[in-house]
Design an enzyme around this catalytic site. Structure first.
Site, PDB file in Angstrom:
ATOM      1  N   ASP A   8       0.818  -1.125  -0.018  1.00  0.00           N
ATOM      2  CA  ASP A   8      -0.023   0.019   0.003  1.00  0.00           C
ATOM      3  C   ASP A   8       0.896   1.341  -0.139  1.00  0.00           C
ATOM      4  O   ASP A   8       1.834   1.312   0.994  1.00  0.00           O
ATOM      5  CB  ASP A   8      -1.022  -0.083   1.057  1.00  0.00           C
ATOM      6  CG  ASP A   8      -1.953   1.196   1.446  1.00  0.00           C
ATOM      7  OD1 ASP A   8      -1.904   1.862   0.709  1.00  0.00           O
ATOM      8  OD2 ASP A   8      -2.794   1.196   1.847  1.00  0.00           O
ATOM      9  N   ASP A 106      -3.765   2.361  -5.311  1.00  0.00           N
ATOM     10  CA  ASP A 106      -2.478   2.268  -4.575  1.00  0.00           C
ATOM     11  C   ASP A 106      -2.182   1.067  -3.710  1.00  0.00           C
ATOM     12  O   ASP A 106      -1.363   1.190  -2.847  1.00  0.00           O
ATOM     13  CB  ASP A 106      -2.004   3.687  -3.891  1.00  0.00           C
ATOM     14  CG  ASP A 106      -2.812   3.622  -2.343  1.00  0.00           C
ATOM     15  OD1 ASP A 106      -3.779   3.065  -2.175  1.00  0.00           O
ATOM     16  OD2 ASP A 106      -2.249   4.306  -1.563  1.00  0.00           O
ATOM     17  N   GLU A 107      -2.860   0.089  -3.948  1.00  0.00           N
ATOM     18  CA  GLU A 107      -2.827  -1.463  -3.175  1.00  0.00           C
ATOM     19  C   GLU A 107      -2.845  -2.566  -4.309  1.00  0.00           C
ATOM     20  O   GLU A 107      -3.501  -2.504  -5.204  1.00  0.00           O
ATOM     21  CB  GLU A 107      -3.885  -1.516  -2.361  1.00  0.00           C
ATOM     22  CG  GLU A 107      -3.982  -0.301  -1.071  1.00  0.00           C
ATOM     23  CD  GLU A 107      -5.518  -0.503  -0.707  1.00  0.00           C
ATOM     24  OE1 GLU A 107      -5.379  -1.082   0.750  1.00  0.00           O
ATOM     25  OE2 GLU A 107      -6.482  -0.198  -1.217  1.00  0.00           O
TER      26      GLU A 107
END
Ligand code: TTP
Ligand code: MG
Length: 350
Positions: A8, A106-107
């Site tokens: 993350d 974003d993960e």
């Protein structure tokens, strides 16, 4: 249970802005519309470490952020740019050729094919170093058995962390955490559990599973299993990018639907070109309007089948944008497709 590595990015949008605007480094920075421009109607999309020190956080109304610190720096979100950075991160991760699932902008989570924590940590270190060197961005990585535990370990290691929790230590790791630390437990489920005196994961683990099933259905059973240290989640491979979008500022601020539709059509065509080039199909179509006062509104529709159809994007986008126009004059519009998988990697293509 498979060994997984969960990544993350740290305060992602803010970190991206610090890369291209180094003058913000070390200052409390909020990504979201500035109080003056939005007349205090905006929300904080994210903020950097310095702003978090004042208690500012994602989804907080700008009004409240202003109260905490009237001297915060603001920058308007630029999704095109963040998506571009996200695509670069995901493409880099997919170069490892492991089973991988992109979870959000974003993960991402990857399955480690050898059952070896040391190897996983070495890989985590290498990934962190590469992302830092190539893109100048910090991230946190969690390693554990199962996707959900790996994500929880990642959350616990933030920011700029790298942490593994081995199978025999997972129960201890879980026990004292509040139930809402389990991904999927939102405020509603938390309140229900709290109302029967279940606050920690240890308390959840010791509850009669029938009580949980009565209260929450099959989710109750899943929670009981998780709370007892078993995470059976598996990776669902998807496309290695999160979404494809285009946005553009109109020639002048307008509430004329015909002018806005012309731009929507143009953007939809560009999105479809990219969809074809990348050989993906999508399930969600969304539009965005940025109004004259710099506030944004987003609307999307998710279909039950994947599609690559240009007609569907055109039709859906122009129908969705109608609901966003006529409030206030619009200055910028955007079209996005998301929930992507590689073409051919799924059934029921319409
Ligand atoms: P997160 O990963 O939830 O947040 P983050 O990366 O900013 O911070 P952390 O270090 O705690 O991971 O979300 C990723 C991006 O998604 C975030 O940078 C901005 C965007 N976002 C919103 O626009 N609105 C929101 O409410 C949240 C939570 C995130
Ligand atoms: Mg993040």
């Amino acid at each position: 249970m498979k060994l997984m590595l969960y990544l993350d990015m740290d305060h992602f949008f803010a970190a991206c802005e610090e890369v291209r605007h180094p003058e913000f480094k070390g200052k409390p920075l909020v990504v979201g519309s500035a109080p003056k421009e939005s007349m205090m109607k905006g929300v904080v999309q994210t903020c950097n470490r310095e702003a978090r020190k004042f208690g500012v956080h994602s989804a907080m109304p700008t009004r409240d952020a202003y109260k905490l610190n009237p001297k915060l720096e603001y920058i308007q979100a630029d999704w095109d740019y963040y998506e571009n950075v996200s695509n670069r991160i995901m493409e880099f991760l997919s170069s490892y050729k492991l089973k991988m699932e992109v979870d959000s902008i974003d993960e991402a989570v990857m399955e480690i094919d050898v059952n070896d924590y040391k190897e996983a940590m070495k890989l985590g270190e290498e990934i962190k170093k590469n992302i830092k060197e190539k893109l100048g961005l910090p991230c946190t990585i969690g390693v554990s058995k199962g996707k959900i535990f790996a994500k929880m370990v990642c959350d616990a290691a933030k920011p700029d962390g790298l942490k593994a929790v081995e199978e025999e230590k997972i129960q201890e790791f879980l026990n004292d955490k509040p139930v809402e630390k389990i991904p999927g437990i939102g405020p509603k489920t938390r309140d229900k559990l709290n109302s029967i005196k279940i606050k920690t994961i240890e308390e959840l683990a010791k509850t009669d599973p029938m009580v949980l099933i009565d209260m929450l259905g099959s989710f109750g059973k899943e929670l009981f299993t998780l709370a007892n240290g078993k995470d059976n989640s598996v990776i669902v491979e998807n496309s290695n990018i999160v979404s494809i979008s285009r946005e553009r500022t109109l020639e002048r601020n307008t509430d004329k639907i015909d002018d806005i539709n012309k731009m929507i059509e143009k953007l939809a065509k560009e999105v479809i070109e990219d969809v074809k080039k990348r050989n993906v199909v999508f399930k969600t179509i969304g539009v965005k309007a940025r109004y004259f006062d710099f506030t944004d509104k987003i609307k999307s529709r998710t279909f039950s089948n994947y599609s690559g159809s240009e007609e569907l994007v055109l039709k859906t986008a122009s129908s969705l944008i109608k609901d966003l126009v006529n409030e206030k004059p619009v200055r910028k519009v955007g079209v996005r497709v998301s929930s992507l998988v590689n073409r051919g990697g799924q059934r029921s293509l319409s």
